[in-house]
Design a protein around this motif. Structure first.
Motif, PDB file in Angstrom:
ATOM      1  N   UNK A  19       1.955   3.753   0.711  1.00  0.00           N
ATOM      2  CA  UNK A  19       2.856   3.533  -0.422  1.00  0.00           C
ATOM      3  C   UNK A  19       4.291   3.314   0.034  1.00  0.00           C
ATOM      4  N   UNK A  20       4.757   4.133   0.983  1.00  0.00           N
ATOM      5  CA  UNK A  20       6.129   4.010   1.465  1.00  0.00           C
ATOM      6  C   UNK A  20       6.360   2.651   2.105  1.00  0.00           C
ATOM      7  N   UNK A  21       5.454   2.250   2.995  1.00  0.00           N
ATOM      8  CA  UNK A  21       5.610   0.970   3.687  1.00  0.00           C
ATOM      9  C   UNK A  21       5.551  -0.198   2.712  1.00  0.00           C
ATOM     10  N   UNK A  22       4.612  -0.153   1.769  1.00  0.00           N
ATOM     11  CA  UNK A  22       4.431  -1.265   0.844  1.00  0.00           C
ATOM     12  C   UNK A  22       5.650  -1.460  -0.058  1.00  0.00           C
ATOM     13  N   UNK A  23       6.184  -0.372  -0.563  1.00  0.00           N
ATOM     14  CA  UNK A  23       7.340  -0.526  -1.466  1.00  0.00           C
ATOM     15  C   UNK A  23       8.617  -0.862  -0.690  1.00  0.00           C
ATOM     16  N   UNK A  24       8.755  -0.351   0.521  1.00  0.00           N
ATOM     17  CA  UNK A  24       9.887  -0.771   1.350  1.00  0.00           C
ATOM     18  C   UNK A  24       9.789  -2.259   1.666  1.00  0.00           C
ATOM     19  N   UNK A  25       8.580  -2.710   1.989  1.00  0.00           N
ATOM     20  CA  UNK A  25       8.379  -4.127   2.277  1.00  0.00           C
ATOM     21  C   UNK A  25       8.648  -5.005   1.073  1.00  0.00           C
ATOM     22  N   UNK A  26       8.196  -4.570  -0.098  1.00  0.00           N
ATOM     23  CA  UNK A  26       8.436  -5.328  -1.330  1.00  0.00           C
ATOM     24  C   UNK A  26       9.926  -5.464  -1.595  1.00  0.00           C
ATOM     25  N   UNK A  27      10.676  -4.371  -1.454  1.00  0.00           N
ATOM     26  CA  UNK A  27      12.123  -4.452  -1.654  1.00  0.00           C
ATOM     27  C   UNK A  27      12.745  -5.482  -0.715  1.00  0.00           C
ATOM     28  N   UNK A  28      12.272  -5.511   0.532  1.00  0.00           N
ATOM     29  CA  UNK A  28      12.841  -6.421   1.515  1.00  0.00           C
ATOM     30  C   UNK A  28      12.550  -7.875   1.230  1.00  0.00           C
ATOM     31  N   UNK A  29      11.313  -8.208   0.865  1.00  0.00           N
ATOM     32  CA  UNK A  29      11.000  -9.620   0.617  1.00  0.00           C
ATOM     33  C   UNK A  29      11.650 -10.095  -0.679  1.00  0.00           C
ATOM     34  N   UNK A  30      11.870  -9.179  -1.604  1.00  0.00           N
ATOM     35  CA  UNK A  30      12.605  -9.563  -2.812  1.00  0.00           C
ATOM     36  C   UNK A  30      14.056  -9.907  -2.465  1.00  0.00           C
TER      37      UNK A  30
END
Length: 330
Positions: free
Chosen positions: A231-242
Motif C-alpha cells: 500500500x505504501x509503495x503503490x500510493x507513493x508511486x501514484x502520487x509521483x506519476x500524477x
C-alpha cells in the motif's frame, strides 16, 4: 508488468541526452519546459513556434515527445512521424526512432516497434554511441518479455547491462530484469532487482522513474502478501506519476491498487480503482490495457465458481506478462 511495461512502457527518459540532438534555437523553449516536466507548457510552446516554422524537425520532435509523456499517443505518433520525415542528421533520427518504437510498443504494434528499435540500434552503432545501443537492446528485450520469451528477454537485458557499465543509467534495465523474474515466478529475485532500480533512481534524483519503480515494487510486495508495504509503495508511486502527468502509469497505478483491494477482499474499493484504470487507458488509446482491466473488473463482479478439487487450478492473472509493463530506455 510499466507498461511497465509499455511500453509497454512507460519509459525511463534521460532527456538531456536526447535534447542535444535537437538543440536548435526555436525548439529550445519547448525542450527546457519538457525537461522541467511541464508537458502542457511544452505543447503550447512548440505549437506556437510551429506556426512560423512548420517544417522544423526539432519542434516536431519536442511536440511529439510532450504528447507522448502526457499520454496522448495518437498525437505523439503523428508528430514524431513528421519529425522522422524532416530529420536529416543521424543523431536526431536515432532519437526519433527510439520514441516511435516506444509508442508502437504501447499501442501493441510489435513488428513496427521492433523495426524502429532495430533502426535505433543500427544508427547507435554507426555513431559509436554505446549507451544508446544498450538502450536499444533493452527496448527490444521488453518486446520479447511481453511475448513470454523470458530466456531471450533476459539475454538481451544482460547484454544491455554489459554495454552500460555506468550503473547510474541502468535503473530501467534492473527493473525490467525484475519483471522477467516475476514472470518466472521468482518473486524474491524480482524484489531484489526492483530494489536495485529504486536505489539508482534515488541517487539520480529521478522522481518519475522512482515513482514507476515504486509501483512495480508495491505490486511485488502484494504478491508476497506484504500488504502494508504494498500500500505504501503503490500510493507513493501514484502520487509521483500524477506529479509527472504520466497518464499511462497513473492507469497502471489504479490497476495495481485495484488488485491490492481485491486480494484483501475489499471489493467495492477494488471495483472503484479498476473502473478508474479502464477509463484512463481508454482515454489515452492504450486499448489492450483497457481491455485487460475491463476483464479484471468483470472477474471481480462475476467471480467464477470454485473449481472441483481434482481440477488443476488456473494460473494466476499475474502469469500473463502483459500485466507487468516493462520500461524502455531513452
Amino acid at each position: 508488468m510499466s507498461k511497465k511495461a509499455p511500453l509497454l512502457a512507460g519509459a525511463l527518459l534521460i532527456f538531456a541526452q536526447g535534447a542535444t540532438a535537437f538543440a536548435d534555437e526555436q525548439g529550445n523553449s519547448c525542450l527546457q519546459l519538457l525537461k522541467k516536466g511541464d508537458h502542457p507548457a511544452a505543447i503550447s510552446s512548440a505549437t506556437q513556434a510551429l506556426k512560423g516554422a512548420p517544417e522544423d524537425a526539432g519542434l516536431r520532435y519536442c511536440l511529439g515527445e510532450a504528447y507522448r509523456r502526457s499520454g496522448d499517443l495518437t498525437a505523439a505518433l503523428q508528430e514524431l512521424q513528421r519529425a522522422e520525415k524532416l530529420t536529416t542528421d543521424k543523431l536526431s533520427l536515432m532519437r526519433v526512432h527510439n520514441r516511435l518504437g516506444m509508442i508502437m510498443s504501447t499501442l501493441d504494434n510489435v513488428e513496427a516497434a521492433l523495426k524502429h528499435y532495430g533502426i535505433y540500434r543500427t544508427l547507435a552503432k554507426e555513431l559509436g554511441r554505446i549507451d544508446d545501443e544498450a538502450s536499444a537492446l533493452n527496448n527490444m528485450a521488453v518486446i520479447y518479455y511481453n511475448r513470454s520469451q523470458y530466456s531471450l528477454a533476459l539475454m538481451y537485458f544482460e547484454n544491455s547491462l554489459k554495454l552500460s557499465p555506468d550503473d547510474s543509467k541502468n535503473a530501467a534495465t534492473y527493473g525490467n530484469i525484475a519483471t522477467v523474474y516475476l514472470g518466472r515466478g521468482e518473486n524474491d529475485k524480482a524484489i531484489e532487482y526492483q530494489q536495485k532500480a529504486i536505489s539508482i533512481d534515488r541517487k539520480n534524483n529521478d522522481a518519475h522513474s522512482l515513482s514507476v519503480d515504486l509501483l512495480n515494487l508495491g505490486s511485488m510486495y502484494r504478491l508476497t502478501k506484504s500488504y502494508d508495504n504494498a500500500k505504501q509503495c503503490l500510493h507513493d508511486g501514484l502520487d509521483g506519476v500524477r506529479k509527472a502527468q504520466d497518464a499511462y502509469w497513473e492507469g497502471m497505478a489504479f490497476r495495481y491498487i485495484g488488485w491490492l483491494h481485491s486480494d484483501r477482499g475489499e471489493l467495492p474499493e477494488a471495483k472503484k480503482w479498476m473502473t478508474g484504470a479502464a477509463e484512463i487507458f481508454a482515454k489515452i488509446g492504450a486499448a489492450s490495457d483497457a481491455e485487460k482491466t475491463r476483464k479484471d473488473l468483470e472477474a471481480l463482479l462475476n467471480p467464477a465458481p470454485p473449481a472441483p478439487a481434482a481440477q488443476t487450478p488456473a494460473e494466476p492473472k499475474e502469469s500473463d506478462p502483459s500485466y507487468w509493463p516493462s520500461r524502455g530506455r531513452s
